[in-house]
Design a protein around this motif. Structure first.
Motif, PDB file in Angstrom:
ATOM      1  N   SER A 128       0.918  -1.180   0.032  1.00  0.00           N
ATOM      2  CA  SER A 128      -0.064  -0.018   0.008  1.00  0.00           C
ATOM      3  C   SER A 128       0.847   1.243  -0.091  1.00  0.00           C
ATOM      4  N   VAL A 129       1.955   1.354   0.652  1.00  0.00           N
ATOM      5  CA  VAL A 129       2.975   2.560   0.682  1.00  0.00           C
ATOM      6  C   VAL A 129       3.724   2.580  -0.678  1.00  0.00           C
ATOM      7  N   ALA A 130       4.144   1.186  -1.180  1.00  0.00           N
ATOM      8  CA  ALA A 130       5.019   1.379  -2.240  1.00  0.00           C
ATOM      9  C   ALA A 130       4.190   1.828  -3.436  1.00  0.00           C
ATOM     10  N   ALA A 131       2.884   1.741  -3.449  1.00  0.00           N
ATOM     11  CA  ALA A 131       1.975   2.013  -4.533  1.00  0.00           C
ATOM     12  C   ALA A 131       1.968   3.579  -4.819  1.00  0.00           C
ATOM     13  N   THR A 132       2.342   4.295  -3.586  1.00  0.00           N
ATOM     14  CA  THR A 132       2.228   5.991  -4.006  1.00  0.00           C
ATOM     15  C   THR A 132       3.551   6.382  -3.884  1.00  0.00           C
ATOM     16  N   ARG A 133       4.558   5.412  -3.855  1.00  0.00           N
ATOM     17  CA  ARG A 133       5.961   5.858  -3.950  1.00  0.00           C
ATOM     18  C   ARG A 133       6.891   4.968  -5.089  1.00  0.00           C
ATOM     19  N   PRO A 134       6.650   5.494  -6.180  1.00  0.00           N
ATOM     20  CA  PRO A 134       7.582   4.920  -7.398  1.00  0.00           C
ATOM     21  C   PRO A 134       8.916   4.713  -7.322  1.00  0.00           C
ATOM     22  N   GLU A 135       9.380   3.638  -7.642  1.00  0.00           N
ATOM     23  CA  GLU A 135      10.761   3.280  -7.837  1.00  0.00           C
ATOM     24  C   GLU A 135      11.777   4.391  -7.793  1.00  0.00           C
ATOM     25  N   ALA A 136      12.642   4.624  -6.969  1.00  0.00           N
ATOM     26  CA  ALA A 136      13.763   5.784  -7.087  1.00  0.00           C
ATOM     27  C   ALA A 136      14.742   5.317  -7.946  1.00  0.00           C
ATOM     28  N   PRO A 137      15.285   6.367  -8.603  1.00  0.00           N
ATOM     29  CA  PRO A 137      16.376   6.142  -9.617  1.00  0.00           C
ATOM     30  C   PRO A 137      17.579   5.574  -9.117  1.00  0.00           C
ATOM     31  N   SER A 138      18.315   4.977  -9.942  1.00  0.00           N
ATOM     32  CA  SER A 138      19.676   4.629  -9.496  1.00  0.00           C
ATOM     33  C   SER A 138      20.529   5.794  -8.831  1.00  0.00           C
ATOM     34  N   GLY A 139      21.096   5.237  -7.988  1.00  0.00           N
ATOM     35  CA  GLY A 139      22.078   6.187  -7.132  1.00  0.00           C
ATOM     36  C   GLY A 139      21.463   7.110  -6.080  1.00  0.00           C
ATOM     37  N   SER A 140      20.037   6.521  -5.673  1.00  0.00           N
ATOM     38  CA  SER A 140      19.434   7.261  -4.670  1.00  0.00           C
ATOM     39  C   SER A 140      19.917   6.611  -3.226  1.00  0.00           C
ATOM     40  N   THR A 141      19.814   7.288  -2.318  1.00  0.00           N
ATOM     41  CA  THR A 141      20.258   6.714  -0.967  1.00  0.00           C
ATOM     42  C   THR A 141      19.000   6.123  -0.526  1.00  0.00           C
ATOM     43  N   ALA A 142      19.133   5.481   0.705  1.00  0.00           N
ATOM     44  CA  ALA A 142      17.921   4.622   1.385  1.00  0.00           C
ATOM     45  C   ALA A 142      16.987   5.511   1.780  1.00  0.00           C
ATOM     46  N   LEU A 143      17.240   6.785   1.969  1.00  0.00           N
ATOM     47  CA  LEU A 143      16.186   7.833   2.468  1.00  0.00           C
ATOM     48  C   LEU A 143      15.288   8.563   1.235  1.00  0.00           C
ATOM     49  N   ASP A 144      15.740   8.266   0.132  1.00  0.00           N
ATOM     50  CA  ASP A 144      15.236   8.917  -1.079  1.00  0.00           C
ATOM     51  C   ASP A 144      13.720   8.282  -1.558  1.00  0.00           C
ATOM     52  N   HIS A 145      13.034   8.992  -1.957  1.00  0.00           N
ATOM     53  CA  HIS A 145      11.666   8.527  -2.422  1.00  0.00           C
ATOM     54  C   HIS A 145      11.249   9.818  -3.447  1.00  0.00           C
ATOM     55  N   GLN A 146      10.773   9.404  -4.604  1.00  0.00           N
ATOM     56  CA  GLN A 146      10.052  10.345  -5.297  1.00  0.00           C
ATOM     57  C   GLN A 146       8.770  10.033  -5.612  1.00  0.00           C
ATOM     58  N   GLY A 147       7.738  11.129  -5.723  1.00  0.00           N
ATOM     59  CA  GLY A 147       6.480  11.117  -6.240  1.00  0.00           C
ATOM     60  C   GLY A 147       5.363  10.424  -5.110  1.00  0.00           C
ATOM     61  N   SER A 148       5.905  10.538  -3.694  1.00  0.00           N
ATOM     62  CA  SER A 148       4.779  10.127  -2.656  1.00  0.00           C
ATOM     63  C   SER A 148       3.735  11.242  -2.889  1.00  0.00           C
ATOM     64  N   THR A 149       2.556  10.756  -2.518  1.00  0.00           N
ATOM     65  CA  THR A 149       1.372  11.517  -2.410  1.00  0.00           C
ATOM     66  C   THR A 149       0.874  11.799  -1.067  1.00  0.00           C
ATOM     67  N   VAL A 150       0.689  13.013  -0.693  1.00  0.00           N
ATOM     68  CA  VAL A 150      -0.002  13.138   0.556  1.00  0.00           C
ATOM     69  C   VAL A 150      -1.142  14.139   0.747  1.00  0.00           C
ATOM     70  N   VAL A 151      -2.371  13.765   1.235  1.00  0.00           N
ATOM     71  CA  VAL A 151      -3.479  14.518   1.045  1.00  0.00           C
ATOM     72  C   VAL A 151      -3.630  15.184   2.525  1.00  0.00           C
ATOM     73  N   LEU A 152      -3.654  16.529   2.776  1.00  0.00           N
ATOM     74  CA  LEU A 152      -3.981  17.145   3.923  1.00  0.00           C
ATOM     75  C   LEU A 152      -5.291  18.121   3.794  1.00  0.00           C
ATOM     76  N   THR A 153      -6.137  18.317   4.718  1.00  0.00           N
ATOM     77  CA  THR A 153      -7.326  19.080   4.582  1.00  0.00           C
ATOM     78  C   THR A 153      -7.117  19.987   5.789  1.00  0.00           C
ATOM     79  N   ARG A 154      -7.276  21.429   5.742  1.00  0.00           N
ATOM     80  CA  ARG A 154      -7.334  22.382   6.678  1.00  0.00           C
ATOM     81  C   ARG A 154      -8.361  23.226   6.374  1.00  0.00           C
ATOM     82  N   GLY A 155      -9.164  23.609   7.288  1.00  0.00           N
ATOM     83  CA  GLY A 155     -10.292  24.508   7.076  1.00  0.00           C
ATOM     84  C   GLY A 155     -11.345  24.386   6.119  1.00  0.00           C
TER      85      GLY A 155
END
Length: 698
Positions: free
Chosen positions: A552-579
């Motif tokens: 479920s988490v990986a579905a929102t987190r595409p595979e990182a390009p080569s050379g990325s560190t363990a902390l890297d991630h690209q394209g993660s989506t977060v939905v926030l609602t305020r007011g």
């Protein structure tokens, strides 16, 4: 209307393969038209450009060993040899580098190749701006008089120093104090020598609040010449154009016969030098419609797309057709609608336009074509490209067209605001603020625009404090999800899980360009995300927080390009609602840099470590390199007393000189550089201590 002069007709010349003696965006632009015409393409490239998009787009490419312009793109003999080796029968110079070098043009012709540009004699006539002004005056074109800097008086101020052999703002200085004249002349000469290989400079009166108006011309070898519309390029920084548009707002507002007078002067310039091919005649105009010749650019201009968008012409196609001996056919084209170009640079306007360098991890600007508007992107950058310290830091030209100026500005601002730019700091927010400013939309766009509106206003981030706070929350939650997705032990258990709720987890970020840290505290509990410091923010269900399985988490987190560190991630989506307002954030992390994009805004954060490494703490008073470059002059030594604002040293970065001044009064306790030293952003240049601290250290 078009003019016709008597010329000796040239024999038709067939072009089957074109070498572009250039790099980046303009090389890609020429290749595009060549492909459409069925003409093969050849690129040349330096060491830093080995994997550049212009190299990949060409049918073949030839290496020019070295890194600097002087070693590579300014070596005419190497370029001609490259054309011969690759079987090219023509050379297109692009703009900059050797594009206005008459000796190079002659050498191309002498080598039996087709030169896609004006005759060498025409380049020579316009190559020296001093001689060009004399020729134009004789031809009846209005000119500003030259001034001898050795004879200048206070009454002549302000003065403008200009490089005779080139443009683009290099070798150009404004002088308002006679005491600063000699130093500025010397600096302009050094910059001109570095950029154009010719240190010749001259002075002329500086017109405050002028309008930079230019006329696109196209002439053939059969005596025909077109004036292909005018452009206004008044919004400039460091005498380099930032935003250009066609038609010119000043000409549109004044009306009358101003446009025809400009066109007539441009045609006179063409006739005076026996011109053929594409060129631009530049003028400086005032609010009353009086104008004066500045220079003729004997090449294609950076801003040529706005003319193409309003006239429907492909100017590169016509360069090629004229070079093959074809005549201009049909009527002189007319403009329809309004087009605006913005130059997207890797630079920091808020830091005195300091150029930036480094990798571009992600670059995307949506192009479209519809009756209501068009967006075009001309670039030599792609995902994974590197902004080099050796060349101009332009990333792309983004061009809009719409039936009206306001619609064109709105479309361009929206395209820039919605761009994905993961890499060095850019001038994107400054461009958007300019396009949306009331003064710009009113058409009041003289050369004082940036100074009078205020750089602090124009460079203000599009994202406000509330946007930045939400971006930090999104970054924290995306980082947490990415960490759990990679967990090797109990990966299905939420981060920070306890049988009995205890403390909150915490992540820290610092917005790029800010000294303020943002702390985000959160706890995942019973399928919900608790934010004790942001209780009015609700977290959407895009992440399966309650289940937290890898899929479920990986579905929102595409595979990182080569050379990325363990902390890297690209394209993660977060939905926030305020007011009651729901926002979707896309989070991408590369090392410690986090880019948080939302529609129309972007925030760049530095992820801070939980514990600071003492070895990374800078000594108080440290003066750091604001940009990459090389040290070309040093004016102080260790132990010298200095005052705030006193020049300490000079850097050359991307063909421009930059003065590094002391931030305060004090003593030079440490001088960490010498002439020739190559620097990266953040390298220590010097340490300035107060006299009290220096005495205590002694």
């Amino acid at each position: 209307m078009a003019t016709k002069t008597t010329k000796k007709k040239s024999a038709p010349r067939e072009i089957t393969s074109v070498l572009v003696a250039n790099r980046g965006e303009i090389a890609c632009r020429v290749f595009r038209t060549c492909r459409a015409m069925g003409i093969a393409t050849v690129a040349v490239y330096s060491d830093p450009d080995a994997d550049a998009p212009h190299v990949r787009q060409a049918d073949s490419a030839v290496h020019l060993p070295g890194s600097t312009s002087a070693e590579t793109y300014l070596r005419g003999e190497l370029i001609i040899a490259a054309a011969k080796a690759a079987g090219a029968d023509a050379i297109h110079p692009g703009y900059g580098f050797l594009s206005e070098n008459a000796e190079f043009a002659k050498a191309v012709l002498d080598a039996g190749l087709v030169w896609i540009g004006p005759p060498p004699a025409a380049i020579t006539a316009m190559g020296s701006k001093v001689n060009a002004k004399e020729l134009m005056a004789k031809a009846g074109v209005p000119v500003l008089g030259d001034l001898d800097p050795t004879k200048a008086t206070k009454a002549d101020l302000p003065l403008l120093i200009k490089a005779s052999a080139g443009g683009g703002g290099r070798g150009m200085r404004i002088v308002r104090d006679l005491a600063e004249l000699d130093e500025n002349v010397a600096a302009a000469k050094r910059e001109a020598e570095s950029a154009f290989g010719d240190p010749t400079v001259f002075c002329e009166p500086y017109v405050e609040r002028g309008h930079h108006i230019e006329v696109q011309v196209m002439a053939d070898d059969h005596g025909d010449a077109w004036a292909v519309g005018e452009r206004e390029c008044s919004i400039q920084r460091r005498h380099q154009k930032v935003i250009e548009e066609a038609p010119a707002p000043l000409v549109e507002s004044l009306g009358g016969d101003l446009r025809e007078r400009l066109y007539d002067a441009a045609r006179k310039a063409v006739r005076a030098i026996g011109y053929s091919g594409a060129g631009t005649v530049e003028f400086l105009a005032d609010a009353k419609g009086r104008f004066y010749f500045l220079e003729t650019n004997t090449r294609l201009q950076v801003e040529h797309p706005v003319t193409e968008e309003t006239t429907g012409l492909d100017l590169v196609e016509w360069q090629l057709r004229v070079a093959m001996g074809e005549p201009l056919d049909g009527d002189e084209p007319t403009a329809v609608g309004h087009s605006i170009e913005a130059r997207l640079y890797a630079e920091n306007p808020a830091a005195d336009w300091a150029p930036q360098s480094g990798p571009v991890q992600r670059f995307a600007i949506a192009e479209h074509s519809a009756p209501v508007s068009r967006i075009r992107v001309d670039t030599g950058i792609a995902d994974g490209s590197e902004i080099s310290t050796f060349y101009d830091p332009m990333i792309a030209k983004v061009i809009s067209w719409a039936p009206t100026r306001r619609r064109s500005a709105a479309a361009l601002a929206a395209a820039l605001a919605g761009a994905t730019l993961h890499g060095p700091v850019t001038n994107r927010d400054m461009l958007v603020n300019t396009l949306r400013s009331a003064r710009f939309l009113s058409g009041d766009t003289d050369t004082a625009f940036i100074d009078e509106v205020g750089l602090d206003v124009l460079s203000a981030p599009l994202a406000d404090d509330a946007d930045t706070r939400l971006s930090a929350i999104a970054a924290a939650l995306a980082d947490a999800a990415a960490n759990r997705a990679d967990a090797r032990v109990m990966a299905s258990i939420p981060s920070g899980f306890r049988n009995i709720p205890s403390g909150y987890q915490e992540k820290k970020y610092r917005p790029i360009g800010s000294d303020d840290d943002l702390v985000v505290r959160y706890r995942i509990e019973r399928g919900a995300v608790l934010l004790p410091d942001d209780e009015d923010v609700e977290v959407g269900s895009r992440y399966a927080w309650s289940r937290y399985d890898r899929s479920s988490v990986a579905a929102t987190r595409p595979e990182a390009p080569s050379g990325s560190t363990a902390l890297d991630h690209q394209g993660s989506t977060v939905v926030l609602t305020r007011g009651g307002v729901r926002r979707e954030f896309t989070v991408s992390r590369y090392g410690d840099t986090v880019f948080v994009d939302q529609p129309g805004k972007s925030v760049t954060l530095e992820a801070l470590p939980r514990y600071v490494d003492p070895s990374t703490v800078q000594r108080p008073g440290s003066l750091l390199a604001p940009m990459p470059g090389s040290v070309i002059r040093v004016a102080v030594a260790e132990g010298d007393r200095v005052t705030a604002g006193q020049p300490l040293l000079w850097l050359e970065a991307m063909k421009m000189e930059h003065t590094i001044a002391s931030p305060s009064d004090g003593i030079v306790a440490t001088l960490a550089v010498d002439v020739g030293r190559q620097l990266a952003v953040g390298d220590i240049l010097a340490v300035i201590e107060s006299e009290e601290d220096a005495s205590a250290d002694a």
